[in-house]
Design an enzyme around this catalytic site. Structure first.
Site, short mmCIF file in Angstrom:
data_model
loop_
_atom_site.label_atom_id
_atom_site.label_comp_id
_atom_site.label_asym_id
_atom_site.label_seq_id
_atom_site.Cartn_x
_atom_site.Cartn_y
_atom_site.Cartn_z
N ASP A 49 30.34 43.95 41.37
CA ASP A 49 30.50 45.22 40.67
C ASP A 49 30.37 45.00 39.17
O ASP A 49 31.14 44.24 38.57
CB ASP A 49 31.91 45.78 40.99
CG ASP A 49 32.13 47.15 40.38
OD1 ASP A 49 31.75 48.14 41.03
OD2 ASP A 49 32.65 47.24 39.26
N TYR A 54 30.28 47.15 30.73
CA TYR A 54 31.04 45.89 30.83
C TYR A 54 30.39 44.74 30.03
O TYR A 54 31.03 43.74 29.76
CB TYR A 54 31.16 45.41 32.29
CG TYR A 54 31.94 46.31 33.22
CD1 TYR A 54 32.75 47.33 32.74
CD2 TYR A 54 31.87 46.13 34.60
CE1 TYR A 54 33.45 48.15 33.61
CE2 TYR A 54 32.58 46.94 35.47
CZ TYR A 54 33.36 47.95 34.97
OH TYR A 54 34.06 48.75 35.84
N LYS A 84 26.90 50.97 36.86
CA LYS A 84 27.39 52.32 36.56
C LYS A 84 26.78 52.89 35.28
O LYS A 84 26.51 52.15 34.33
CB LYS A 84 28.92 52.30 36.40
CG LYS A 84 29.62 51.58 37.55
CD LYS A 84 31.13 51.65 37.45
CE LYS A 84 31.76 50.66 38.42
NZ LYS A 84 31.90 49.30 37.86
N HIS A 117 30.13 56.53 35.99
CA HIS A 117 31.35 55.77 35.70
C HIS A 117 32.58 56.68 35.53
O HIS A 117 33.65 56.39 36.06
CB HIS A 117 31.12 54.93 34.44
CG HIS A 117 31.95 53.69 34.38
ND1 HIS A 117 31.52 52.51 33.85
CD2 HIS A 117 33.22 53.45 34.80
CE1 HIS A 117 32.48 51.60 33.94
NE2 HIS A 117 33.53 52.15 34.51
N1 LIG Z 1 35.20 52.19 37.93
C1 LIG Z 1 36.10 51.95 37.02
O1 LIG Z 1 36.42 52.79 36.15
C2 LIG Z 1 36.80 50.62 37.02
C3 LIG Z 1 37.96 50.42 36.25
C4 LIG Z 1 38.58 49.18 36.32
C5 LIG Z 1 38.04 48.16 37.09
N2 LIG Z 1 36.90 48.38 37.81
C6 LIG Z 1 36.28 47.29 38.60
O2 LIG Z 1 37.27 46.64 39.36
C7 LIG Z 1 37.29 45.25 39.01
C8 LIG Z 1 38.70 44.72 39.12
O3 LIG Z 1 39.47 45.36 38.12
P1 LIG Z 1 41.02 45.20 37.95
O4 LIG Z 1 41.53 46.26 37.07
O5 LIG Z 1 41.65 44.98 39.30
O6 LIG Z 1 41.07 43.89 37.07
P2 LIG Z 1 41.50 42.43 37.35
O7 LIG Z 1 41.21 41.76 36.09
O8 LIG Z 1 40.88 41.90 38.58
O9 LIG Z 1 43.06 42.47 37.63
C9 LIG Z 1 43.99 43.40 37.10
C10 LIG Z 1 45.33 42.75 36.91
O10 LIG Z 1 45.68 41.93 38.04
C11 LIG Z 1 45.89 40.60 37.60
N3 LIG Z 1 45.37 39.69 38.64
C12 LIG Z 1 44.11 39.69 39.16
N4 LIG Z 1 43.99 38.75 40.10
C13 LIG Z 1 45.21 38.14 40.17
C14 LIG Z 1 45.72 37.09 40.97
N5 LIG Z 1 44.96 36.46 41.89
N6 LIG Z 1 47.01 36.73 40.78
C15 LIG Z 1 47.76 37.33 39.87
N7 LIG Z 1 47.33 38.35 39.09
C16 LIG Z 1 46.07 38.74 39.23
C17 LIG Z 1 45.12 40.47 36.32
O11 LIG Z 1 45.69 39.45 35.54
P3 LIG Z 1 44.84 38.72 34.35
O12 LIG Z 1 44.47 39.78 33.37
O13 LIG Z 1 45.78 37.71 33.81
O14 LIG Z 1 43.65 38.14 35.03
C18 LIG Z 1 45.32 41.83 35.69
O15 LIG Z 1 46.53 41.91 35.05
C19 LIG Z 1 36.70 45.20 37.60
O16 LIG Z 1 36.21 43.92 37.28
C20 LIG Z 1 35.63 46.24 37.71
O17 LIG Z 1 34.48 45.70 38.32
C21 LIG Z 1 36.28 49.59 37.80
#
Ligand SMILES: NC(=O)c1ccc[n+]([C@@H]2O[C@H](COP(=O)([O-])OP(=O)(O)OC[C@H]3O[C@@H](n4cnc5c(N)ncnc54)[C@H](OP(=O)(O)O)[C@@H]3O)[C@@H](O)[C@H]2O)c1
Length: 247
Positions: A49, A54, A84, A117
């Site tokens: 994704d 990004y 997106k 997006h």
């Molecule tokens: N469509 C949209 O508007 C939108 C918005 C947001 C995200 N997304 C998509 O979704 C993906 C994931 O986003 P996300 O918001 O879930 O971000 P993420 O960076 O994967 O995680 C969010 C939070 O969870 C923590 N975390 C992640 N993996 C972990 C693990 N294994 N153990 C402990 N803590 C963990 C991260 O800590 P750290 O920061 O310390 O890593 C952060 O605080 C993005 O990369 C993007 O592709 C899409």
């Protein structure tokens, strides 16, 4: 990693249910993202994704090219890549060119899933942070028509939306010729989006969740999930602890 479970979207295309996100802030050097994506491909991830905002499209594209060179995958078709449309391109004339720019950055001929997006149009330069003063009027029917054109031109195999509420989805469905295949939204234990999931299920729209652990990001979110005693207990019982994002 076991063979990844897939879902069939309303477009008829298959999507691996688990994807790897590539949004980070501040944006790290390309090599960091590229090597993370290559590692993920080696582990069995097949869904990635990204988004034009990004700043990760070029690095993801490089990872795909490297994976092909190294024989980690036989063909690009083995991967499912989502990107997106950013809010500054939410105008009918800008949708196809924006996707073409994303495809150039990725080095791909088509994208598997192209998402709007946010249901918002912004003025000015492409940037992640915006205020209500940057929001300008949006003509969703013509923007969606241009999204449909992306699919009919074969540039996107499926089209969808992100961050759409029930109301925004209902409006879109009232004029869409091709209904959105996916709505990508924030879902986690403290934000379960039941009403939206019910509507999407009724309309055949697949819901993809982001920020499953909450979003302790720079822009929004809280640590309610990661600080929850139940999650800490599960992590402890599995011997999992938080690792630094990258060195
Ligand atoms: N469509 C949209 O508007 C939108 C918005 C947001 C995200 N997304 C998509 O979704 C993906 C994931 O986003 P996300 O918001 O879930 O971000 P993420 O960076 O994967 O995680 C969010 C939070 O969870 C923590 N975390 C992640 N993996 C972990 C693990 N294994 N153990 C402990 N803590 C963990 C991260 O800590 P750290 O920061 O310390 O890593 C952060 O605080 C993005 O990369 C993007 O592709 C899409």
């Amino acid at each position: 990693m076991a063979v990844m479970q897939q879902v069939v979207l309303s477009s008829g295309r298959r999507m691996p249910v688990l994807g790897m996100g590539t949004a980070t802030y501040p944006v790290p050097p390309d090599e960091i993202i590229t090597s993370a994506v290559i590692d993920a491909i080696e582990l069995g991830y097949r869904h990635f994704d990204t988004a034009s905002i990004y700043g990760s499209e070029r690095a993801v594209g490089h990872a795909i090219a490297t994976a092909l060179e190294r024989g980690l995958i036989r063909s690009r078709d083995e991967l499912f890549v989502t990107t997106k449309l950013w809010c500054t391109d939410m105008h009918a004339d800008r949708v196809v060119p924006a996707l073409q720019e994303s495809l150039r950055a990725l080095g791909l001929e088509y994208i598997d899933l192209y998402l709007i997006h946010y249901p918002v149009r912004l003025k000015g330069d492409k940037q992640m942070v915006f205020t209500s003063e940057d929001v300008i009027p949006l003509d969703m029917p013509t923007v969606w028509e241009a999204m449909e054109k992306c699919q009919s031109l074969g540039l996107a195999k499926s089209i969808g939306v992100s961050n759409f509420t029930c109301r925004k989805l209902a409006d879109l469905l009232s004029h869409a010729k091709i209904p959105p295949a996916v709505n990508q939204v924030e879902i986690n234990p403290v934000w379960q989006q039941r009403k939206l999931r019910d509507l999407c299920s009724e309309k055949g729209i697949h819901v993809t969740a982001y920020s499953l652990l909450g979003a302790i990001g720079v822009f929004w979110g809280s640590n309610a999930v990661l600080e929850c005693e139940e999650v800490k207990r599960i992590a402890q019982s599995l011997g999992k602890k938080k690792e630094p994002r990258y060195a």
